[in-house]
Design a protein around this motif. Structure first.
Motif, short mmCIF file in Angstrom:
data_model
loop_
_atom_site.label_atom_id
_atom_site.label_comp_id
_atom_site.label_asym_id
_atom_site.label_seq_id
_atom_site.Cartn_x
_atom_site.Cartn_y
_atom_site.Cartn_z
N LEU A 81 41.62 74.67 56.35
CA LEU A 81 40.71 75.50 57.14
C LEU A 81 39.61 74.70 57.82
CD1 LEU A 81 40.26 78.55 54.73
CD2 LEU A 81 41.58 78.50 56.86
N VAL A 82 39.62 73.40 57.65
CA VAL A 82 38.52 72.58 58.17
C VAL A 82 38.36 72.78 59.68
CG1 VAL A 82 37.67 70.23 58.51
CG2 VAL A 82 38.67 70.90 56.31
N ARG A 83 39.46 72.79 60.43
CA ARG A 83 39.42 72.94 61.89
C ARG A 83 39.99 74.29 62.32
NH1 ARG A 83 36.37 69.42 64.37
NH2 ARG A 83 37.59 69.76 66.26
N TYR A 84 40.04 75.25 61.42
CA TYR A 84 40.76 76.48 61.73
C TYR A 84 40.06 77.31 62.81
CZ TYR A 84 43.48 80.73 61.15
OH TYR A 84 44.29 81.81 61.38
N SER A 85 38.74 77.27 62.89
CA SER A 85 38.05 78.07 63.90
C SER A 85 38.48 77.68 65.30
CB SER A 85 36.53 77.92 63.75
OG SER A 85 36.13 76.59 63.98
N THR A 86 38.67 76.39 65.53
CA THR A 86 39.13 75.93 66.84
C THR A 86 40.57 76.36 67.09
OG1 THR A 86 37.65 74.03 66.72
CG2 THR A 86 39.45 73.91 68.29
N SER A 87 41.43 76.23 66.08
CA SER A 87 42.83 76.60 66.23
C SER A 87 42.99 78.10 66.47
CB SER A 87 43.62 76.19 64.99
OG SER A 87 43.57 74.80 64.79
N LEU A 88 42.23 78.91 65.73
CA LEU A 88 42.35 80.36 65.87
C LEU A 88 41.91 80.81 67.26
CD1 LEU A 88 42.95 83.13 64.67
CD2 LEU A 88 40.61 83.17 63.76
N ARG A 89 40.89 80.19 67.78
CA ARG A 89 40.42 80.55 69.12
C ARG A 89 41.53 80.32 70.15
NH1 ARG A 89 34.63 78.40 70.25
NH2 ARG A 89 34.29 79.85 68.54
N SER A 90 42.29 79.25 69.95
CA SER A 90 43.41 78.96 70.85
C SER A 90 44.57 79.92 70.61
CB SER A 90 43.86 77.51 70.66
OG SER A 90 45.00 77.23 71.44
N LEU A 91 44.91 80.13 69.34
CA LEU A 91 46.04 81.01 69.02
C LEU A 91 45.81 82.43 69.52
CD1 LEU A 91 46.69 79.89 65.33
CD2 LEU A 91 48.33 79.67 67.22
N GLY A 92 44.59 82.92 69.38
CA GLY A 92 44.28 84.30 69.76
C GLY A 92 43.74 84.44 71.16
N HIS A 93 43.78 83.37 71.96
CA HIS A 93 43.29 83.41 73.34
C HIS A 93 41.87 83.98 73.39
CE1 HIS A 93 47.22 82.58 75.48
NE2 HIS A 93 47.59 82.72 74.22
N GLY A 94 41.05 83.57 72.45
CA GLY A 94 39.66 84.01 72.42
C GLY A 94 39.42 85.28 71.65
N SER A 95 40.48 85.93 71.16
CA SER A 95 40.29 87.22 70.47
C SER A 95 40.11 87.06 68.97
CB SER A 95 41.51 88.11 70.71
OG SER A 95 42.66 87.62 70.02
N GLY A 96 40.33 85.86 68.42
CA GLY A 96 40.36 85.69 66.97
C GLY A 96 39.01 85.35 66.37
N THR A 97 38.67 86.03 65.30
CA THR A 97 37.52 85.68 64.47
C THR A 97 37.97 85.71 63.01
OG1 THR A 97 36.77 87.99 64.28
CG2 THR A 97 35.88 86.68 66.10
N PHE A 98 37.26 85.00 62.15
CA PHE A 98 37.64 85.06 60.74
C PHE A 98 36.42 84.81 59.86
CE2 PHE A 98 37.56 80.52 61.16
CZ PHE A 98 37.52 79.97 59.88
N THR A 99 36.55 85.26 58.63
CA THR A 99 35.55 84.97 57.60
C THR A 99 36.30 84.40 56.41
OG1 THR A 99 35.70 87.23 56.72
CG2 THR A 99 33.98 86.79 58.34
N ARG A 100 35.59 83.64 55.60
CA ARG A 100 36.22 83.02 54.43
C ARG A 100 35.25 83.09 53.26
NH1 ARG A 100 36.39 76.61 55.88
NH2 ARG A 100 36.99 76.47 53.67
N SER A 101 35.81 83.15 52.06
CA SER A 101 35.00 83.13 50.85
C SER A 101 35.80 82.46 49.75
CB SER A 101 34.60 84.55 50.42
OG SER A 101 35.74 85.36 50.22
#
Length: 722
Positions: free
Chosen positions: A677-697
């Motif tokens: 998950l270290v770089r996941y925020s960048t990957s998700l933004r690309s995968l979701g074409h800007g629609s992706g957000t996430f939280t982690r615990s």
């Protein structure tokens, strides 16, 4: 014409606080300048490049090509500039970034304002990022109007843009004006407006023009009447009763103010078309501060306080919505006054209780709880970077306050005699980590201070010293915010830093039961060292920690040295046994036998023997690496769920379930190793074409697969030898 801000306060009913929201490059900053130009607040639009208005921002903003900070411009609008308002209006425009990295600035703007202009380009339509921005506004029940820009571009299509928004967000989105010929047509008044800033003309629409827009006008009138507080009006209208223009306008203004209706206005900031109409809508239809909901208030001890009274004569309640610093003035707090009156050189109470409301223990590290009495400094109205001193700020005002040394974004400012704290807005938690270190030893102390200042100014960033990896980790919302912060360290604090890969807090445990011998015997002249101990190690269930059991019989290890063996074992556990620096957990150590010397045995000798015994036993038992597993909640556009789930599988994630979130969005719940998950925020933004957000615990620790264990061991060895 607009004059400069009065030094005296105005009636809160004459105040309009409006935030500009929209995706990147939609034209928010250009629209702000276009509104300010005819009011005399600016003398020209920003520099024009390739048909796009570009604001004169910071070096970072120029390099990135868009705004990265919340900016405020407050002006007075006279009756001449906006007819029908019954007197001058004090207007504050809050321009927010559209890039997802700076959602913290957006949320601050939404908190400070009472209504929003949602700015979209007629060439772009609705993308996933636009849906998220609309959801941000809807989530705080923000009244808003839709502003359609870039109508002079070749691919511009006003009707298609409006239809897409209606399909996505409902039929309460209706145009008040439509582009027509060389200008726009007002549907309600059936007039044609043209000229913009070059000289505005208003005439009755021709029969042909009316025929082209009659259907749109009927849809608009019906939508307005549907939201009327007169429940019988719609039935009478559908029955053929003529509804007066004055009744429709009154119902329109009420529906807009309470957020039940979202009018659409086409605007061309470059030539001023639609600007006067938009200003009229803002001044007449948008709510005054008292009409928008007030935040909940509590005492500093956590008890519910009386509702906030939006009156300038009530006790002071205000909130810091942004913190910045100036080379000459020092710290500046942008403050929204909800209640009472704030004056310079006055004792106030500053309360920060973010963790109390969020329920997250880590927020205490991020935004430490504090209560301080301070003396307010100069109070100013803002016009971009220009500050104009004022004598007071009354309920509804948004001002800059100097010299509040302890105030942080989200803090409450209240009367020192009766302090309260308002429930803060939800701060986004940063999810992109990078480890940093000062390039020179002389900058190490400066780095801590520089980061503290930047974190105060950018509350969506977080600085953490990892207690296990000992790295200084800067958490940001994305690559662009990271660039902004590192640029700030370099240019404002004079600190050069290096970045390095983030280490994950891996642990070790043993795979099986095994014996170990610790022998520390040295007899080389003088006082010797003598300690021998026999131990047995056993794996325990996950999360059990460490157990030490004394099973020595017959005094083989004297009683005074048994704690020494345990101390040596614990010290070795903290640094692990593989040389990678990973601590060992979930293990039981049984001390079963040993030997001592009446003269040469000592506390230090048995500590060393205990550590040696653990290393030998662990080698015999086999070492298993454990990695942290996080619970992850992902919200992404429906069209991209498949791509996200495939990506999770490649990251060794386990999907626990999916469900609908809101229209067009799906929630995915999964368990994913933190290493992935270290770089996941960048990957998700690309995968979701800007629609992706996430939280982690954090969830638990789990055994690392063999191929990953080899990678972790290799990376740790490289770091150790570097």
């Amino acid at each position: 014409m607009a004059g400069g801000p009065d030094r005296s306060g105005v009636d809160p009913a004459r105040v309009r606080n409006v935030v500009l929201v929209g995706p990147r490059a939609s034209g928010k900053t250009a629209l702000t300048e276009a509104v300010l130009l005819p009011l005399g607040a600016v003398t020209r639009l920003g520099r024009v490049e390739d048909g796009t208005t570009v604001s004169d921002g910071t070096d970072v903003e120029k390099r990135l090509g868009h705004s990265v900070h919340l900016s405020v411009a407050t002006v007075d609008v006279s009756d001449t500039d906006c007819v029908g308002t019954g007197g001058p209006i004090r207007l504050s425009l809050l321009d927010t970034p559209g890039q997802p990295d700076f959602v913290g600035e957006l949320r601050a703007g939404l908190r400070a304002a009472d209504a929003a202009l949602f700015v979209v380009s007629a060439t772009d339509g609705i993308d996933p990022g636009t849906r998220l921005l609309w959801a941000e506004c809807a989530g705080v029940d923000m009244p808003r109007a839709l502003v359609v820009t870039h109508l002079d571009q070749p691919r511009a299509d006003f009707d298609t843009t409006v239809a897409e928004f209606q399909d996505a967000f409902g039929g309460d989105i209706q145009p008040l004006y439509v582009p027509q010929g060389d200008g726009i047509q007002a549907l309600l008044s059936r007039t044609h407006r043209s000229g913009g800033s070059a000289g505005r003309t208003v005439r009755d629409a021709s029969e042909d023009e009316l025929a082209q827009t009659e259907q749109a006008r009927g849809d608009l009138v019906e939508a307005i009447i549907t939201e009327s507080e007169d429940e019988g009006l719609l039935e009478r209208y559908l029955g053929g009763e003529e509804v007066t223009f004055e009744t429709i306008v009154a119902d329109l203004e009420k529906a807009v103010a309470r957020g039940a209706f979202h009018p659409v206005v086409p605007v061309n900031p470059l030539d001023g078309t639609g600007v006067a109409e938009l200003l009229e809508l803002v001044c007449r239809g948008f709510p005054q501060p008292a009409e928008h909901h007030m935040p909940r208030a509590f005492t500093v001890s956590g008890a519910e306080a009386p509702p906030v009274d939006p009156s300038p004569d009530a006790p002071l309640v205000a909130e810091v919505v942004k913190t910045s610093s100036d080379a000459y003035v020092g710290r500046i707090s942008i403050v929204r006054v909800f209640s009472g009156t704030l004056r310079p050189d006055t004792n106030v109470h500053v309360s920060g209780h973010l963790a109390q409301f969020s329920g997250r223990e880590d927020d205490e590290q991020w935004h430490a709880e504090h209560d301080d009495d301070e003396r307010s400094g100069a109070i100013s109205r803002m016009l971009g970077g220009t500050l104009t001193p004022v004598d007071e700020a009354r309920a509804g005002d948004i001002v800059a306050v100097a010299h509040l040394a302890h105030a942080e974004t989200g803090d409450t400012i209240s009367d020192a005699a009766s302090p309260v704290v308002v429930e803060p807005w939800e701060f986004p938690h940063p999810l992109l980590p990078v480890a940093i270190k000062a390039r020179s030893t002389s900058d190490e102390d400066k780095l801590v201070k520089g980061l503290a200042r930047l974190q105060a100014e950018n509350p969506s960033a977080m600085v953490v010293v990892d207690s296990q990896t000992h790295q200084l980790v800067l958490w940001t919302m994305g690559e662009q915010q990271l660039e902004l912060l590192l640029d700030g360290l370099r240019t404002r604090a004079g600190i050069e830093v290096d970045t390095e890969p983030v280490k994950v807090a891996v642990q070790e445990t043993v795979r099986a039961v095994a014996k170990g011998l610790g022998r520390h015997v040295k007899q080389s002249g003088g006082h010797g060292q003598y300690a021998i101990c026999h131990i047995v190690v056993e794996p325990l269930e996950a999360g059990s920690g460490f157990e030490f059991v004394d099973e020595v019989v017959g005094g083989a290890v004297p009683r005074q040295f048994i704690p020494s063996v345990e101390k040596g074992v614990r010290a070795q556990l903290e640094k692990g046994v593989t040389g990678n620096g990973y601590p060992m957990v979930d293990v039981r150590v049984r001390l079963v036998d040993g030997k001592a010397h009446s003269v040469d045995s000592s506390d230090a000798a048995f500590q060393t023997a205990g550590a040696l015994a653990l290393r030998e036993a662990a080698a015999a038992a086999g070492v298993q690496l454990l990695e942290p597993i996080d619970d992850v909640e992902i919200i992404v556009g429906d069209d991209y769920v498949g791509a996200v789930m495939s990506d999770l599988a490649s990251r060794r994630g386990r999907v626990k379930g999916t469900e609908g979130a809101t229209d067009g969005l799906t929630r995915v719940n999964a368990e994913v190793p933190a290493l992935e998950l270290v770089r996941y925020s960048t990957s998700l933004r690309s995968l979701g074409h800007g629609s992706g957000t996430f939280t982690r615990s954090p969830s638990r620790y789990a055994p690392v697969p063999v191929h990953v264990q080899d990678r972790l061991s290799g990376a740790a060895s490289e770091t150790a030898s570097a």
